[in-house]
Design an enzyme around this catalytic site. Sequence first.
Site, PDB file in Angstrom:
ATOM      1  N   SER A  90       0.851  -1.189   0.000  1.00 26.93           N
ATOM      2  CA  SER A  90       0.000   0.000   0.000  1.00 26.93           C
ATOM      3  C   SER A  90       0.881   1.232   0.000  1.00 26.93           C
ATOM      4  O   SER A  90       1.883   1.291   0.733  1.00 26.93           O
ATOM      5  CB  SER A  90      -0.907   0.003   1.234  1.00 26.93           C
ATOM      6  OG  SER A  90      -1.755   1.129   1.229  1.00 26.93           O
ATOM      7  N   HIS A  94       2.360  12.090  -1.095  1.00 23.11           N
ATOM      8  CA  HIS A  94       1.905  13.468  -0.927  1.00 23.11           C
ATOM      9  C   HIS A  94       2.998  14.414  -1.429  1.00 23.11           C
ATOM     10  O   HIS A  94       3.950  14.722  -0.703  1.00 23.11           O
ATOM     11  CB  HIS A  94       1.613  13.777   0.545  1.00 23.11           C
ATOM     12  CG  HIS A  94       0.458  13.033   1.127  1.00 23.11           C
ATOM     13  ND1 HIS A  94      -0.843  13.305   0.769  1.00 23.11           N
ATOM     14  CD2 HIS A  94       0.409  12.044   2.052  1.00 23.11           C
ATOM     15  CE1 HIS A  94      -1.655  12.513   1.449  1.00 23.11           C
ATOM     16  NE2 HIS A  94      -0.924  11.735   2.227  1.00 23.11           N
ATOM     17  N   HIS A 104      -2.760   7.354  -4.375  1.00 21.25           N
ATOM     18  CA  HIS A 104      -2.847   6.159  -3.532  1.00 21.25           C
ATOM     19  C   HIS A 104      -2.938   4.943  -4.425  1.00 21.25           C
ATOM     20  O   HIS A 104      -3.603   4.965  -5.473  1.00 21.25           O
ATOM     21  CB  HIS A 104      -4.088   6.253  -2.631  1.00 21.25           C
ATOM     22  CG  HIS A 104      -4.561   4.927  -2.124  1.00 21.25           C
ATOM     23  ND1 HIS A 104      -5.627   4.253  -2.690  1.00 21.25           N
ATOM     24  CD2 HIS A 104      -4.111   4.141  -1.116  1.00 21.25           C
ATOM     25  CE1 HIS A 104      -5.820   3.119  -2.037  1.00 21.25           C
ATOM     26  NE2 HIS A 104      -4.910   3.019  -1.086  1.00 21.25           N
ATOM     27  N   ASN A 106      -2.939   0.419  -3.865  1.00 21.47           N
ATOM     28  CA  ASN A 106      -2.653  -0.768  -3.068  1.00 21.47           C
ATOM     29  C   ASN A 106      -3.121  -2.011  -3.806  1.00 21.47           C
ATOM     30  O   ASN A 106      -4.010  -1.962  -4.647  1.00 21.47           O
ATOM     31  CB  ASN A 106      -3.252  -0.671  -1.664  1.00 21.47           C
ATOM     32  CG  ASN A 106      -4.732  -0.973  -1.636  1.00 21.47           C
ATOM     33  OD1 ASN A 106      -5.144  -2.122  -1.621  1.00 21.47           O
ATOM     34  ND2 ASN A 106      -5.538   0.081  -1.629  1.00 21.47           N
ATOM     35  N   ARG A 108      -3.685  -6.242  -2.537  1.00 21.61           N
ATOM     36  CA  ARG A 108      -3.637  -7.090  -1.358  1.00 21.61           C
ATOM     37  C   ARG A 108      -4.262  -8.453  -1.661  1.00 21.61           C
ATOM     38  O   ARG A 108      -5.086  -8.594  -2.574  1.00 21.61           O
ATOM     39  CB  ARG A 108      -4.359  -6.429  -0.186  1.00 21.61           C
ATOM     40  CG  ARG A 108      -5.789  -6.048  -0.480  1.00 21.61           C
ATOM     41  CD  ARG A 108      -6.389  -5.130   0.579  1.00 21.61           C
ATOM     42  NE  ARG A 108      -7.752  -4.773   0.251  1.00 21.61           N
ATOM     43  CZ  ARG A 108      -8.093  -3.770  -0.548  1.00 21.61           C
ATOM     44  NH1 ARG A 108      -7.154  -3.016  -1.080  1.00 21.61           N
ATOM     45  NH2 ARG A 108      -9.360  -3.512  -0.810  1.00 21.61           N
ATOM     46  N   HIS A 173     -20.387  12.174   4.653  1.00 25.07           N
ATOM     47  CA  HIS A 173     -20.727  13.285   5.532  1.00 25.07           C
ATOM     48  C   HIS A 173     -20.443  14.638   4.887  1.00 25.07           C
ATOM     49  O   HIS A 173     -20.957  15.654   5.337  1.00 25.07           O
ATOM     50  CB  HIS A 173     -19.981  13.165   6.868  1.00 25.07           C
ATOM     51  CG  HIS A 173     -18.484  13.197   6.734  1.00 25.07           C
ATOM     52  ND1 HIS A 173     -17.765  12.160   6.193  1.00 25.07           N
ATOM     53  CD2 HIS A 173     -17.579  14.146   7.078  1.00 25.07           C
ATOM     54  CE1 HIS A 173     -16.481  12.471   6.209  1.00 25.07           C
ATOM     55  NE2 HIS A 173     -16.344  13.664   6.737  1.00 25.07           N
TER      56      HIS A 173
END
Length: 300
Positions: A90, A94, A104, A106, A108, A173
């Site tokens: 992962s 920045h 980003h 990743n 797995r 949210h």
Amino acid sequence: MDNTAVKNYLLQLQERIVARFEALDGARIAREEWQRAEGGGGTSRILEGGKLLERGGVGFSHVTGTRLPPSASAHRPEIAGGSWEAMGVSLVLHPRNPHAPTAHMNVRFFSTSDANGAPVWWFGGGMDLTPYYGYAEDARHFHQSCHDALAPFGADLHAQFKKWCDEYFYLKHRNEPRGVGGVFFDDYNAAGFTQSFGMARSVADAFVGAYVPLVARRKDTQYGERERDFQAYRRGRYVEFNLVFDRGTLFGLQSGGRTEAILMSMPPVVKWRYDWRPEAGSPEAALYTDFLTARDWLAA
């Protein structure tokens, strides 16, 4: 199913990505080995304060346990309580320059067994792009790279995984996406082990070509305090997503993983402001109106 082949690939993937970004930044990316009390461990490669990357982490983990954490078995009650093995690479990068996007990626692999002892396994992963100042050509290049990585494995996979990414990397949210998306998949074993592993490798191998040209294009763009301030504000959304919604973060914390390794994805400088809105017509406002919106970046 060949866990050893997956582990060897992941270790090689980490080294290849680290070597590429050491060359780009001109700095050595530190190595830290760690062990987990319940079983397994990993290698964290972390750079802070680089010329290109203000913070970058590329982590490998291979951990085992005797009882699945809730985040792993929530959608599969038939495997709750069983022993398990998980491994992956992962990364979160920045950049210092606000015109260069955060990225980003990743990949797995997870294996366990059901109540009858039958093996259960799947691959997960993907990559996504989080700009602070949007560039349409950058978003198109990133999405084209994702598309091309998946094309050999099925004509419908890119559309399916792009939609999954758009829905997953969404701050409910805030009612807004985290960035411009990419591709995301989880619980994937539909094509059998060999093809599923090949698909996961293809996505992971495409990351450098998808992201490095964008960073190279933007790393020397002029910026000032205004751009750095907006970058820090938008990085707050990254923190909110990782701590509230991200399955990998929740799995790591619930399974007793190493906190420093789990949270190395956090940006180094972040700001929050109460009910802030960008000025209409500004470059900052354009991020919301033109980029943080559902969009087919490969449409003519």
